[in-house]
Design a protein around this motif. Structure first.
Motif, short mmCIF file in Angstrom:
data_model
loop_
_atom_site.label_atom_id
_atom_site.label_comp_id
_atom_site.label_asym_id
_atom_site.label_seq_id
_atom_site.Cartn_x
_atom_site.Cartn_y
_atom_site.Cartn_z
N MET A 182 -0.25 1.47 41.92
CA MET A 182 0.74 0.39 41.86
C MET A 182 0.87 -0.30 43.21
N GLY A 183 0.82 0.48 44.29
CA GLY A 183 0.84 -0.11 45.62
C GLY A 183 -0.39 -0.95 45.89
N LEU A 184 -1.54 -0.49 45.39
CA LEU A 184 -2.78 -1.24 45.57
C LEU A 184 -2.73 -2.58 44.84
N ILE A 185 -2.19 -2.58 43.63
CA ILE A 185 -2.05 -3.83 42.87
C ILE A 185 -1.09 -4.77 43.58
N LEU A 186 0.01 -4.22 44.09
CA LEU A 186 0.98 -5.04 44.83
C LEU A 186 0.33 -5.67 46.06
N LEU A 187 -0.50 -4.89 46.75
CA LEU A 187 -1.22 -5.41 47.91
C LEU A 187 -2.18 -6.51 47.52
N MET A 188 -2.89 -6.34 46.40
CA MET A 188 -3.82 -7.37 45.94
C MET A 188 -3.09 -8.65 45.55
N ILE A 189 -1.90 -8.51 44.96
CA ILE A 189 -1.10 -9.70 44.61
C ILE A 189 -0.71 -10.45 45.88
N ILE A 190 -0.27 -9.72 46.91
CA ILE A 190 0.13 -10.36 48.17
C ILE A 190 -1.06 -11.05 48.82
N LEU A 191 -2.22 -10.38 48.84
CA LEU A 191 -3.41 -10.99 49.44
C LEU A 191 -3.85 -12.23 48.67
N PHE A 192 -3.72 -12.18 47.34
CA PHE A 192 -4.07 -13.36 46.53
C PHE A 192 -3.13 -14.52 46.84
N LEU A 193 -1.84 -14.26 46.89
CA LEU A 193 -0.89 -15.33 47.22
C LEU A 193 -1.10 -15.85 48.63
N PHE A 194 -1.47 -14.96 49.54
CA PHE A 194 -1.78 -15.36 50.91
C PHE A 194 -3.00 -16.29 50.91
N TRP A 195 -4.00 -15.96 50.08
CA TRP A 195 -5.20 -16.80 49.97
C TRP A 195 -4.84 -18.16 49.37
N VAL A 196 -4.00 -18.18 48.34
CA VAL A 196 -3.56 -19.44 47.74
C VAL A 196 -2.82 -20.30 48.76
N TYR A 197 -1.95 -19.65 49.54
CA TYR A 197 -1.23 -20.38 50.58
C TYR A 197 -2.19 -20.99 51.59
N ASP A 198 -3.21 -20.21 51.96
CA ASP A 198 -4.19 -20.71 52.92
C ASP A 198 -4.96 -21.90 52.36
N ARG A 199 -5.27 -21.86 51.06
CA ARG A 199 -6.03 -22.96 50.44
C ARG A 199 -5.17 -24.21 50.28
N VAL A 200 -3.89 -24.03 49.98
CA VAL A 200 -3.01 -25.16 49.71
C VAL A 200 -2.42 -25.75 50.99
N VAL A 201 -1.83 -24.88 51.81
CA VAL A 201 -1.16 -25.33 53.03
C VAL A 201 -2.05 -25.15 54.25
N GLY A 202 -2.66 -23.97 54.36
CA GLY A 202 -3.49 -23.67 55.50
C GLY A 202 -2.78 -22.76 56.48
N ILE A 203 -3.39 -21.62 56.76
CA ILE A 203 -2.79 -20.67 57.69
C ILE A 203 -2.70 -21.27 59.10
N ASP A 204 -3.64 -22.13 59.43
CA ASP A 204 -3.62 -22.76 60.76
C ASP A 204 -2.40 -23.62 60.98
N ASN A 205 -1.80 -24.11 59.88
CA ASN A 205 -0.61 -24.96 59.99
C ASN A 205 0.69 -24.18 60.07
N MET A 206 0.59 -22.84 59.92
CA MET A 206 1.78 -22.00 59.97
C MET A 206 2.15 -21.73 61.42
#
Length: 416
Positions: free
Chosen positions: A389-413
Motif C-alpha cells: 500500500m505504501g508502494l502504491i501511494l509512492l507511485m501515485i505521488i511520483l505520477f502526480l509529480f510527473w504530471v505537475y512537471d509536464r504541465v507546470v514544470g519543476i523548473d518554474n517551482m
C-alpha cells in the motif's frame, strides 16, 4: 606568424590546464568529504530502510524457505488440475519438518493471507502429520476435509512465489489466482480502492482550501509594511511551536457536539440547540483540522515568491490603463504561480500521507490510507500488505509529480 602556440605552464613546469583540473578535483573531493557524513546518514538511516520496507510489498520468502519440498512440487502444477500424490507426500514432509522446527506458525500465517481459515488447518494438521501413512492424499483428506479442496492448494501455490504481485493486487482490491490471473475480490472486501480515492479527495480539497485561505494572507503579508508583515509572519509560524498532537486535540474540543463551534452556531442562530452540527469523527472534521494544520505550508512558499515581485509591475500596468483587478489577474497573479505550485505540491504530498489527524478526528468516514497502513503494521502484522500500500501511494505521488512537471514544470517551482 608562428603557428606553434606556446603552452602556458606553472612555476614547476606543469601545464596550466592540468594544474587547474587537479585543483578542481581536490576541491570537489574536499566538498564530497564534507557532505559524506550526511550522505551516509541519509542512505543508511532513511533511503535503505524505506527501500527494504517497500521491497516486502513484492517479496515474501516465508513459504518458499520453510516449505521447500512443497514449493518444488507446486512449480509445475497448473493450479487447476487435481493435486497429485507426489504433492501430498511433499506437503506431509514439510509439515513434519515445520512442526519440528517450530516454524509452522509462520507458514500458516502466510497461507492464511491468501485463504481465510488456513492457519488452523496447518497448525492442527502439523501436530498429527508424523502419524500419517501412505497414501497421503487420502490420509490428509481424512485428517481434514479442507485438504481435498483445490482452493487450499491454490492458496499454497500463490504463497510459494518468492516474488509476487499478490500484495499489490490485494491493495487494489484484486486477488492473485494460482494460474497467475487477477480477479476482483468479493464486494464486501473491496475497501482499499475506496480508501485511496478518499485519500486523494481529502488531499485535493485540503490543498484547494489552504490555497484559498493562504493566498490572501500571503498577499497581505507581502503588501503591508515590514513591521506589520513580520508580526503576521510570527502568527503564521506560531503553530509550529505547538505539538501537532496538541493542535489536533484542540480541534476535538472545538468541533464536538458541545464544543465552541457548535455553541457559536447556536448563539448566532445557524443551528438549533437540539440539532447541532456533526463536525467531529467524520470527513468534515478531518478537512477542517488538516486545513488549519497545513495552512502555513501554503502561505510561506507563496509569501516568499511575492516578496520578490516588484510593485512597479502593477503600477506600470495601471499607468497603461489597467484596472486594479485586471492588473492583479493579468500581471501580479501569474508571477506568483511558482509559489502556488510549490505550496500546492508541498501541502498535497503532506496531506496524502497524513496519519495523526485522521486517526483522532476522522472516525470511520475520515480514515485515510495511512491509517490502514498503520493498522497492518501494528495490529494485523501484515507488513507485506502495508508495504504494498505504501508502494502504491509512492507511485501515485511520483505520477502526480510527473504530471505537475509536464504541465507546470519543476523548473518554474520556487520557494523564494
Amino acid at each position: 606568424m608562428n603557428s606553434n602556440i606556446e603552452t602556458l605552464t606553472t612555476a614547476d613546469g606543469t601545464p596550466l590546464k592540468k594544474k587547474l583540473e587537479q585543483s578542481l578535483f581536490k576541491n570537489k573531493l574536499r566538498a564530497f568529504g564534507l557532505v559524506s557524513p550526511l550522505l551516509i546518514f541519509l542512505i543508511f538511516l532513511f533511503i535503505l530502510p524505506i527501500f527494504l520496507l517497500l521491497f516486502q510489498g513484492i517479496y515474501d520468502s516465508r513459504f518458499t524457505n520453510l516449505m521447500p519440498e512443497t514449493t518444488k512440487s507446486l512449480e509445475n502444477w497448473d493450479g487447476l488440475s487435481e493435486p497429485t500424490e507426489k504433492m501430498n507426500v511433499a506437503l506431509v514432509k514439510d509439515l513434519i519438518s515445520a512442526r519440528k522446527n517450530k516454524t509452522i506458525g509462520k507458514v500458516a500465517t502466510r497461507v492464511n493471507r491468501e485463504l481465510s481459515g488456513a492457519r488452523s488447518l496447518f497448525t492442527s494438521s502439523a501436530r498429527k502429520a508424523a502419524k500419517l501413512e501412505a497414501p497421503y492424499k487420502e490420509a490428509l483428506v481424512k485428517l481434514n476435509k479442507k485438504w481435498g479442496n483445490i482452493e487450499t492448494w491454490q492458496a499454497m501455490k500463490v504463497s510459494s512465489n518468492l516474488f509476487t504481485i499478490g500484495y499489490i493486487a490485494s491493495s487494489l482490491d484484486l486477488k492473485l489466482n494460482a494460474d497467475g490471473s487477477l480477479s476482483l475480490k468479493d464486494e464486501d472486501r473491496r475497501i482499499h480502492v475506496k480508501l485511496f480515492l478518499r485519500t486523494l479527495e481529502i488531499s485535493l480539497i485540503v490543498t484547494l482550501a489552504t490555497l484559498l485561505l493562504g493566498y490572501p494572507i500571503a498577499y497581505l503579508m507581502a503588501s503591508l509594511p515590514l513591521r506589520t508583515s513580520n508580526l503576521l509572519l510570527i502568527l503564521v509560524l506560531l503553530p509550529f511551536w505547538t505539538s501537532l498532537l496538541v493542535r489536533t486535540t484542540a480541534w476535538i474540543a472545538m468541533l464536538q457536539g458541545e464544543g465552541v463551534m457548535n455553541d457559536l452556531f447556536v448563539i448566532f442562530g445557524f443551528a438549533e440547540d437540539d440539532e447541532r452540527f456533526s463536525l467531529i469523527y467524520n470527513k468534515t472534521g478531518v478537512l477542517i483540522a488538516m486545513t488549519h494544520i497545513l495552512l502555513p505550508f501554503m502561505v510561506l512558499p507563496i509569501y516568499s515568491v511575492m516578496k520578490t515581485i516588484s510593485p512597479s509591475y502593477v503600477r506600470a500596468a495601471k499607468s497603461l490603463g489597467a484596472t486594479n483587478s485586471k492588473a492583479f489577474w493579468r500581471v501580479y497573479m501569474p508571477m506568483t504561480i511558482p509559489g502556488i505550485g510549490a505550496g500546492g505540491l508541498l501541502v498535497f504530498i503532506l496531506a496524502i500521507g497524513y496519519y495523526i489527524t485522521p486517526a483522532l478526528v476522522g472516525g470511520q468516514d475520515g480514515q485515510m490510507i495511512s491509517n490502514f497502513i498503520d493498522f497492518h503494521m501494528r495490529k494485523s502484522l501484515n507488513w507485506n500488505l502495508a508495504a504494498a500500500m505504501g508502494l502504491i501511494l509512492l507511485m501515485i505521488i511520483l505520477f502526480l509529480f510527473w504530471v505537475y512537471d509536464r504541465v507546470v514544470g519543476i523548473d518554474n517551482m520556487k520557494l523564494g
